[in-house]
Design a protein around this motif. Structure first.
Motif, short mmCIF file in Angstrom:
data_model
loop_
_atom_site.label_atom_id
_atom_site.label_comp_id
_atom_site.label_asym_id
_atom_site.label_seq_id
_atom_site.Cartn_x
_atom_site.Cartn_y
_atom_site.Cartn_z
N ARG A 168 1.20 -17.37 4.05
CA ARG A 168 0.61 -16.86 2.82
C ARG A 168 -0.54 -15.93 3.21
NH1 ARG A 168 1.55 -20.96 -1.35
NH2 ARG A 168 -0.03 -20.02 -2.68
N PRO A 169 -0.40 -14.61 3.02
CA PRO A 169 -1.44 -13.67 3.48
C PRO A 169 -2.83 -14.00 2.95
CG PRO A 169 0.53 -12.48 2.81
CD PRO A 169 0.75 -13.91 2.41
N ASP A 170 -2.91 -14.50 1.72
CA ASP A 170 -4.24 -14.77 1.16
C ASP A 170 -5.01 -15.82 1.97
OD1 ASP A 170 -4.47 -13.21 -1.46
OD2 ASP A 170 -2.51 -14.12 -1.65
N TYR A 171 -4.27 -16.68 2.66
CA TYR A 171 -4.95 -17.69 3.46
C TYR A 171 -5.76 -17.07 4.60
CZ TYR A 171 -3.71 -22.45 2.05
OH TYR A 171 -3.65 -23.66 1.41
N ARG A 172 -5.34 -15.87 5.06
CA ARG A 172 -6.05 -15.25 6.17
C ARG A 172 -7.48 -14.86 5.78
NH1 ARG A 172 -2.46 -13.98 10.50
NH2 ARG A 172 -4.33 -13.39 11.61
N ARG A 173 -7.75 -14.78 4.46
CA ARG A 173 -9.11 -14.43 4.02
C ARG A 173 -10.11 -15.55 4.31
NH1 ARG A 173 -6.01 -12.30 -0.42
NH2 ARG A 173 -5.95 -10.05 -0.22
N ALA A 390 -5.49 6.63 -0.48
CA ALA A 390 -6.54 7.56 -0.05
C ALA A 390 -6.54 8.82 -0.91
CB ALA A 390 -6.36 7.91 1.42
N ALA A 391 -5.36 9.31 -1.25
CA ALA A 391 -5.26 10.54 -2.03
C ALA A 391 -5.67 10.34 -3.48
CB ALA A 391 -3.82 11.07 -1.98
N ALA A 392 -5.49 9.13 -3.99
CA ALA A 392 -5.78 8.89 -5.41
C ALA A 392 -7.28 9.00 -5.70
CB ALA A 392 -5.26 7.52 -5.82
N GLY A 393 -8.11 8.51 -4.79
CA GLY A 393 -9.54 8.57 -5.01
C GLY A 393 -10.02 7.64 -6.12
N ARG A 394 -9.18 6.72 -6.53
CA ARG A 394 -9.51 5.74 -7.57
C ARG A 394 -8.61 4.53 -7.39
NH1 ARG A 394 -5.38 5.89 -11.30
NH2 ARG A 394 -4.02 7.74 -11.21
N PRO A 395 -8.94 3.41 -8.02
CA PRO A 395 -8.08 2.23 -7.87
C PRO A 395 -6.69 2.48 -8.46
CG PRO A 395 -10.24 1.60 -8.72
CD PRO A 395 -10.17 3.10 -8.78
N LEU A 396 -5.68 2.00 -7.75
CA LEU A 396 -4.30 2.07 -8.23
C LEU A 396 -3.75 0.66 -8.34
CD1 LEU A 396 -2.73 5.01 -6.16
CD2 LEU A 396 -3.52 5.06 -8.55
N SER A 397 -3.18 0.35 -9.49
CA SER A 397 -2.52 -0.95 -9.66
C SER A 397 -1.22 -0.95 -8.86
CB SER A 397 -2.23 -1.21 -11.13
OG SER A 397 -1.26 -0.28 -11.60
N THR A 398 -0.65 -2.14 -8.71
CA THR A 398 0.64 -2.23 -8.01
C THR A 398 1.69 -1.41 -8.75
OG1 THR A 398 0.02 -4.48 -7.36
CG2 THR A 398 2.29 -3.84 -7.00
N ALA A 399 1.68 -1.47 -10.08
CA ALA A 399 2.64 -0.70 -10.87
C ALA A 399 2.45 0.80 -10.65
CB ALA A 399 2.51 -1.05 -12.35
N ALA A 400 1.20 1.23 -10.54
CA ALA A 400 0.94 2.65 -10.33
C ALA A 400 1.32 3.09 -8.92
CB ALA A 400 -0.53 2.95 -10.58
N ARG A 408 9.78 -2.90 -3.42
CA ARG A 408 9.79 -3.78 -4.59
C ARG A 408 8.42 -4.42 -4.77
NH1 ARG A 408 15.07 -6.23 -6.96
NH2 ARG A 408 16.26 -4.30 -6.95
N ARG A 409 8.14 -4.77 -6.03
CA ARG A 409 6.78 -5.21 -6.34
C ARG A 409 6.33 -6.41 -5.51
NH1 ARG A 409 4.50 -4.95 -12.30
NH2 ARG A 409 5.26 -2.86 -11.82
N SER A 410 7.17 -7.43 -5.38
CA SER A 410 6.74 -8.61 -4.64
C SER A 410 6.45 -8.28 -3.18
CB SER A 410 7.81 -9.70 -4.73
OG SER A 410 9.04 -9.23 -4.21
N ARG A 411 7.28 -7.42 -2.59
CA ARG A 411 7.07 -7.05 -1.20
C ARG A 411 5.86 -6.14 -1.05
NH1 ARG A 411 11.41 -4.03 2.74
NH2 ARG A 411 10.65 -4.87 4.73
N LEU A 412 5.65 -5.24 -2.02
CA LEU A 412 4.49 -4.36 -2.01
C LEU A 412 3.21 -5.17 -2.12
CD1 LEU A 412 3.20 -1.54 -2.13
CD2 LEU A 412 3.71 -1.49 -4.58
N GLU A 413 3.19 -6.18 -3.00
CA GLU A 413 2.00 -7.00 -3.18
C GLU A 413 1.67 -7.78 -1.90
OE1 GLU A 413 3.03 -9.25 -6.62
OE2 GLU A 413 2.12 -7.82 -8.02
N MET A 415 2.48 -6.93 1.16
CA MET A 415 1.99 -5.97 2.14
C MET A 415 0.52 -5.62 1.88
SD MET A 415 3.25 -2.07 2.87
CE MET A 415 2.43 -1.49 1.38
N LEU A 416 0.16 -5.40 0.60
CA LEU A 416 -1.22 -5.06 0.26
C LEU A 416 -2.17 -6.20 0.63
CD1 LEU A 416 -0.56 -3.35 -3.18
CD2 LEU A 416 -1.56 -2.24 -1.17
N LYS A 417 -1.72 -7.43 0.46
CA LYS A 417 -2.57 -8.57 0.82
C LYS A 417 -2.83 -8.59 2.33
CE LYS A 417 -1.13 -11.54 -3.02
NZ LYS A 417 -0.39 -12.75 -3.41
N VAL A 418 -1.79 -8.30 3.11
CA VAL A 418 -1.99 -8.24 4.56
C VAL A 418 -2.95 -7.11 4.92
CG1 VAL A 418 -0.84 -7.81 6.77
CG2 VAL A 418 0.26 -9.27 5.06
#
Length: 714
Positions: A168-173, A390-400, A408-413, A415-418
């Motif tokens: 569980r990536p969140d555990y690494r925090r 980096a290009a967005a210059g603002r927060p992007l949600s997973t959907a964005a 896919r969203r679950s895999r993207l999420e 990856m972002l946690k890692v």
């Protein structure tokens, strides 16, 4: 709340705290006292690797009572599952310890609980690992908690390690949180399922730290034997899902007490539960899709022995505490002996004997391969995500992010946690931002982890066929240091109790249940966000005048009934062929039971580069059976296949939004027909092919579009 008022801590006081927790007859074992003394007296960091039922929760609850009596702050327990949290809170209350939890199921209580923590009236706070990076909790609650916490507990600590079977990536925090703790705060990590590699990794992450007296100490590792004297392990090899269902129904009355039946997929939990109920058994299903209220009721019914079994996915894999659980059955093998040991460890904790049965299936490897495909993405996709942020210059949600990254969203999420743990991105209000920090793709490590997973799969297959003691086999997989000899209880040691045979009546009942066809295809209501960034001018709600109705499919690829046949028919590389006769019979049943408001008057197929014959033949057969007109096909607009497999919604829509066309002849036929149209395809994954094709038909004058497919992916 920490102060310097201390008094010596002795075993007698610890024993008294244990009796409040577990009853007057309870006594601490030597290894439990060693762990408690390390935490409460010496304020050390410890990793306890002990079998399920050893009493790990007693260690941290007794240590909590001792530390709180001396003015220490609350204990923070990081725990992975809601079922586990509920069990822990009940255990704490028995010991007179006030415990609260902050998790996704009690949002309305967060403010009240945080106030209670601030007031010092909470002895134990349980949180999920995901809470460690919730922006509000991380920024507003966690810093103060770190300065006041009296004991940190990391439960199911094998999930800290990406070498573990349930990373569980969140555990690494937690590693970051550890760095912020005062030096005299003890830390306990616990697990029942960790081999030597995982133990070393977790111990390294807990790290060497300075205690209050300035001395440097390494993490204390306490490992015990993993033998479970109450468990009797069996493997029963049957040829088909029908035989396994029949075997389960015929032998369930013989299994002691109540128990858990594990399946590999959500669809299978429903199939098994429905069949067993039809055979007169009180059972409930339990998965990641089960609503929280239903989960609570199912857990309560199993704990109260009001049901014979809970049919569950691995969502119930860790921490569910029912000491008198009499059996665990696996309908399908987990992909790791370590995961298997963890799940069977739910049984026989407070009884002398429990039965454990594995009924492996031919579909197991295909399901393992699917989950393996969700591993950490290739570097190109990771870099594309970092570049997009980096290009967005603002927060992007997973959907964005989905229109910018083909994951896919679950895999993207995940990856972002890692990446968050690695410091390359940060979660903030509104989504994710790039930190600008340099980041290296550790391809060598990811490859080693993938190789370790493949080794575990081979070991699980070996477990199914081994002639040696099964408990010895599992203990060796976990690097148990105390293996002495065969268990004397498993089917290889004591002889088989269960024969791989079923009655004709049982097999026929199972066959009829599994042959029941038909699942819904939900219609899409909204276009994905951010499509304009991909050059696709589709946004907001899909107009009712352009949308499809709720559809139907013959079955799911993950079904135990239709799934095996559909997977063979639709497998990559399988030949394009006419519709098999058995599937035509199933389609007739699906159509007969549809219950549509307006019966279709015509059939249209979706053209394909890969299975044009199968799809067209299916559409024509339906038209003939239903005495409907076959109007033709919505044809591919391009000569080459442009569709990538298993993209996310935004990327999939980008691929198909202009990928089909309606010929003049088909348009004329639709205009002449005017009535509802049955739209036929081979399979539905994201649903965007059906949505786009239905939109074209509606724009051409179709009164309604009813999607039908042979299979849905989920």
């Amino acid at each position: 709340m920490r102060n310097d008022v201390t008094s010596p801590i002795g075993r007698e006081e610890a024993e008294a705290a244990l009796r409040r927790l577990a009853g007057d007859a309870a006594r601490l074992r030597e290894d439990q006292w060693t762990a408690i003394e390390a935490l409460a007296v010496h304020r050390r960091r410890a990793l306890v690797v002990q079998r399920t039922g050893w009493g790990k929760s007693a260690v941290y609850f007794v240590a909590t009572a001792l530390l709180r009596a001396r003015g220490a702050g609350p204990t923070l327990i990081v725990s992975p599952l809601l079922a586990l949290m509920r069990n822990q809170i009940e255990a704490a209350e028995r010991a007179g310890i006030r415990a609260r939890t902050i998790n996704s199921a009690n949002l309305h209580e967060w403010r009240e609980i945080q106030a209670e923590v601030a007031e010092g009236v909470v002895d134990v706070l349980l949180i999920s690992p995901e809470r460690l990076n919730n922006p509000d909790f991380r920024d507003d609650v966690l810093p103060k908690l770190a300065s006041e916490v009296g004991l940190l507990v990391v439960d199911e600590a094998h999930t800290v390690s990406d070498w573990g079977h349930d990373f569980r990536p969140d555990y690494r925090r937690i590693r970051t949180f550890l760095a912020d703790l005062p030096p005299d705060v003890p830390v306990l990590a616990t697990t029942a399922t960790a081999n030597a590699r995982v133990v070393a990794d977790v111990a390294e992450q807990l790290g060497t730290h300075s205690t209050g007296d300035g001395a440097d100490t390494e993490t204390l590792v306490l490992r015990g034997t993993l033998d479970r004297e109450s468990l009797s392990l069996h493997v029963v090899r049957l040829g088909s899902p029908e035989e396994r269902f029949a075997f389960l129904a015929e032998h369930l009355p013989d299994l002691p007490g109540s128990g858990i039946i594990y399946t590999l997929t959500v669809a299978a939990t429903e199939e098994v539960a429905t069949f067993l109920r039809s055979r007169g058994f009180e059972v409930a299903s339990y998965s990641g899709r089960t609503e929280d209220a239903e989960r609570r009721q199912a857990e309560s019914d199993l704990l109260g022995n009001r049901i014979k079994a809970l049919v569950a996915t691995s969502a119930l894999g860790m921490g569910f505490d029912k000491p008198d659980l009499g059996f665990v059955v696996h309908l399908g093998a987990p992909n790791s002996p370590i995961a298997y040991y963890q799940q069977v460890g739910r049984a026989g904790r407070g009884v002398d004997h429990a039965e454990v049965l594995l009924l492996p299936g031919q579909e197991d490897r295909a399901i393992w391969q699917y989950f393996a495909s969700l591993a950490f993405p290739p570097e190109q996709q990771v870099r594309a995500t970092l570049d997009a942020l980096a290009a967005a210059g603002r927060p992007l949600s997973t959907a964005a992010l989905e229109p910018r990254v083909d994951l896919r969203r679950s895999r993207l999420e995940t990856m972002l946690k890692v990446l968050d743990v690695d410091g390359a991105v940060r979660r903030v209000k509104g989504g994710w931002v790039s930190t600008g920090e340099s980041w290296e793709y550790d391809g060598e490590r990811y490859a080693r982890v993938a190789a370790a997973r493949e080794t575990e799969q081979r070991s699980m297959i070996e477990y199914e066929t081994t002639t040696e003691c099964r408990m010895t086999f599992l203990r060796r997989q976990l690097d148990d240091p105390a293996i002495e000899g065969p268990c004397g209880r498993c089917d290889n040691c004591a002889g088989a109790k269960f024969t791989a045979s079923v009655t004709g009546e049982g097999a026929e009942a199972a066959r009829a249940a599994l042959a029941k066809p038909g699942v819904e295809i939900a219609s899409r209501k909204l276009w994905p966000t951010g499509m304009s960034a991909l050059g696709v001018a589709l946004t907001g709600k899909i107009p009712v005048s352009e949308s499809a109705e709720t559809g139907r499919a013959l079955g799911r690829l993950t079904d135990l009934g239709w799934g095996n046949r559909l997977r063979d028919l639709l497998a990559d590389g399988a030949p394009d062929q006419p519709l098999p006769a058995a599937m035509a019979d199933g389609i007739v049943k699906v159509l007969a039971n549809w219950g549509w408001e307006h019966r279709p008057t015509a059939v249209v197929s979706i053209g394909s580069h890969t299975r044009p014959g199968l799809i067209a033949d299916t559409a024509r057969r339906i038209a003939t059976i239903g005495r409907l007109g076959y109007l033709g096909a919505v044809e591919p607009a391009f000569r080459e296949e442009r569709q990538a497999p298993r993209g996310n919604s935004a990327q999939r829509l980008r691929q198909v939004h202009d990928a089909f066309t309606i010929s003049d002849d088909l348009a004329a036929a639709i205009a002449a027909n005017q009535g509802p149209i049955l739209l036929v395809d081979d399979s539905v994954d994201t649903g965007w092919t059906m949505t786009v094709a239905a939109r074209l038909l509606r724009q051409a004058g179709a009164g309604a579009v009813l999607p039908f497919a042979l299979a849905v992916q989920g």
